[in-house]
Design a protein around this motif. Structure first.
Motif, short mmCIF file in Angstrom:
data_model
loop_
_atom_site.label_atom_id
_atom_site.label_comp_id
_atom_site.label_asym_id
_atom_site.label_seq_id
_atom_site.Cartn_x
_atom_site.Cartn_y
_atom_site.Cartn_z
N LEU A 1 0.83 -1.20 0.00
CA LEU A 1 0.00 0.00 0.00
C LEU A 1 0.87 1.26 0.00
O LEU A 1 0.61 2.20 -0.75
CB LEU A 1 -0.93 0.01 1.21
CG LEU A 1 -1.72 1.29 1.42
CD1 LEU A 1 -2.92 1.32 0.49
CD2 LEU A 1 -2.14 1.44 2.85
N THR A 2 1.92 1.24 0.80
CA THR A 2 2.82 2.39 0.87
C THR A 2 3.55 2.60 -0.45
O THR A 2 3.63 3.73 -0.95
CB THR A 2 3.83 2.18 2.01
OG1 THR A 2 3.12 1.97 3.23
CG2 THR A 2 4.75 3.38 2.15
N GLY B 1 2.63 1.58 -3.43
CA GLY B 1 1.68 1.99 -4.46
C GLY B 1 1.29 3.45 -4.34
O GLY B 1 1.25 4.17 -5.35
N SER B 2 1.04 3.90 -3.13
CA SER B 2 0.67 5.31 -2.96
C SER B 2 1.86 6.23 -3.21
O SER B 2 1.69 7.35 -3.71
CB SER B 2 0.08 5.54 -1.57
OG SER B 2 0.98 5.17 -0.57
N LEU C 1 1.99 6.56 -6.91
CA LEU C 1 0.93 7.47 -7.35
C LEU C 1 1.27 8.93 -7.00
O LEU C 1 0.91 9.84 -7.75
CB LEU C 1 -0.40 7.08 -6.74
CG LEU C 1 -1.03 5.81 -7.33
CD1 LEU C 1 -2.22 5.37 -6.49
CD2 LEU C 1 -1.44 6.05 -8.76
N ALA C 2 1.95 9.15 -5.88
CA ALA C 2 2.36 10.51 -5.52
C ALA C 2 3.35 11.06 -6.52
O ALA C 2 3.32 12.24 -6.86
CB ALA C 2 2.96 10.53 -4.12
N ALA D 1 1.38 11.49 -10.12
CA ALA D 1 0.12 12.24 -10.16
C ALA D 1 0.22 13.40 -11.14
O ALA D 1 1.27 14.03 -11.28
CB ALA D 1 -0.23 12.76 -8.76
N HIS E 1 -3.05 16.44 -5.91
CA HIS E 1 -3.21 14.98 -5.85
C HIS E 1 -1.91 14.32 -5.38
O HIS E 1 -1.94 13.36 -4.61
CB HIS E 1 -3.62 14.44 -7.21
CG HIS E 1 -4.98 14.91 -7.63
ND1 HIS E 1 -5.42 14.82 -8.93
CD2 HIS E 1 -5.99 15.49 -6.95
CE1 HIS E 1 -6.63 15.31 -9.02
NE2 HIS E 1 -6.99 15.73 -7.82
N TRP F 1 -1.56 11.92 -2.09
CA TRP F 1 -0.99 10.58 -2.14
C TRP F 1 0.23 10.49 -1.25
O TRP F 1 0.53 9.42 -0.69
CB TRP F 1 -0.64 10.18 -3.57
CG TRP F 1 -1.84 9.72 -4.34
CD1 TRP F 1 -2.37 10.32 -5.44
CD2 TRP F 1 -2.66 8.58 -4.07
NE1 TRP F 1 -3.48 9.62 -5.85
CE2 TRP F 1 -3.67 8.55 -5.04
CE3 TRP F 1 -2.62 7.59 -3.10
CZ2 TRP F 1 -4.64 7.56 -5.06
CZ3 TRP F 1 -3.59 6.60 -3.12
CH2 TRP F 1 -4.59 6.59 -4.09
N VAL G 1 -0.95 9.53 2.16
CA VAL G 1 -1.24 8.10 2.26
C VAL G 1 0.07 7.31 2.38
O VAL G 1 0.17 6.37 3.18
CB VAL G 1 -2.07 7.63 1.05
CG1 VAL G 1 -2.29 6.13 1.09
CG2 VAL G 1 -3.40 8.35 1.01
N ALA G 2 1.09 7.69 1.60
CA ALA G 2 2.37 6.98 1.66
C ALA G 2 3.02 7.13 3.03
O ALA G 2 3.55 6.16 3.59
CB ALA G 2 3.30 7.50 0.57
N GLY H 1 1.18 5.03 5.52
CA GLY H 1 1.56 3.63 5.34
C GLY H 1 2.92 3.33 5.95
O GLY H 1 3.13 2.26 6.53
#
Length: 165
Positions: free
Chosen positions: A14-15, A17-18, A21-22, A25, A30, A34, A37-38, A41
């Motif tokens: 999860l970390t 992936g985010s 995405l960060a 983005a 955004h 993200w 979220v990272a 995580g």
């Protein structure tokens, strides 16, 4: 694999992936979200590893201060919706650096699998907390006052409250 290993793997994916995405983005806002979220995580990874104090510091310092500062700066400048513009060469260079870093860390981590556990020596969480909230409490308080003052000044300047000469 134990339950903690599976949980660490899930939180780590999860970390990662985010974080990906960060970086990829299309808009700055955004990317900042993200990043939140990272970093959350990453704090979760620390919790699974049993480092509660490090996870708390991760939450307070990075999520609670740095990311909030980034988001406030984006809101003050109204730059949250601005698209990220990079050339193909910059993206390729970043991809090469990211892949090399991943390869380096991966080989270091894979090389350490299967070795005997090493007992860590040093102060425990209670001793570190005594140092932070006892001896070094005033530098932390002064830093928080300075950050609060900078935030209030930024809001005052953004609203046009500053004098113009």
């Amino acid at each position: 694999m134990s339950g903690l290993d599976v949980l660490f793997l899930a939180v780590g994916l999860l970390t990662a992936g985010s974080a990906l995405l960060a970086v990829t983005a299309g808009r700055v806002l955004h990317a900042a979200l993200w990043l939140v979220v990272a970093l959350l995580g990453l704090a979760g990874c620390y919790l699974v590893l049993g480092a509660e104090l490090v996870a708390l510091v991760q939450l307070l310092v990075y999520v609670g201060a740095v990311v909030v500062l980034i988001l406030v700066a984006l809101m003050l400048t109204r730059a949250g919706g601005v698209p990220v513009v990079t050339s193909g060469g910059q993206r390729a260079g970043a991809a090469v650096v990211g892949a090399a870093t991943t390869l380096l860390l991966g080989t270091a981590l894979v090389g350490s699998v299967g070795r005997d556990r090493v007992e860590l020596t040093g102060p425990d969480n209670a001793r570190v907390a005594e140092g932070i909230f006892g001896v070094y409490v005033w530098p932390f308080e002064l830093l928080s006052a300075l950050l609060l003052l900078a935030l209030v000044a930024g809001v005052a300047i953004a609203r046009g409250g500053g004098r113009r000469s």
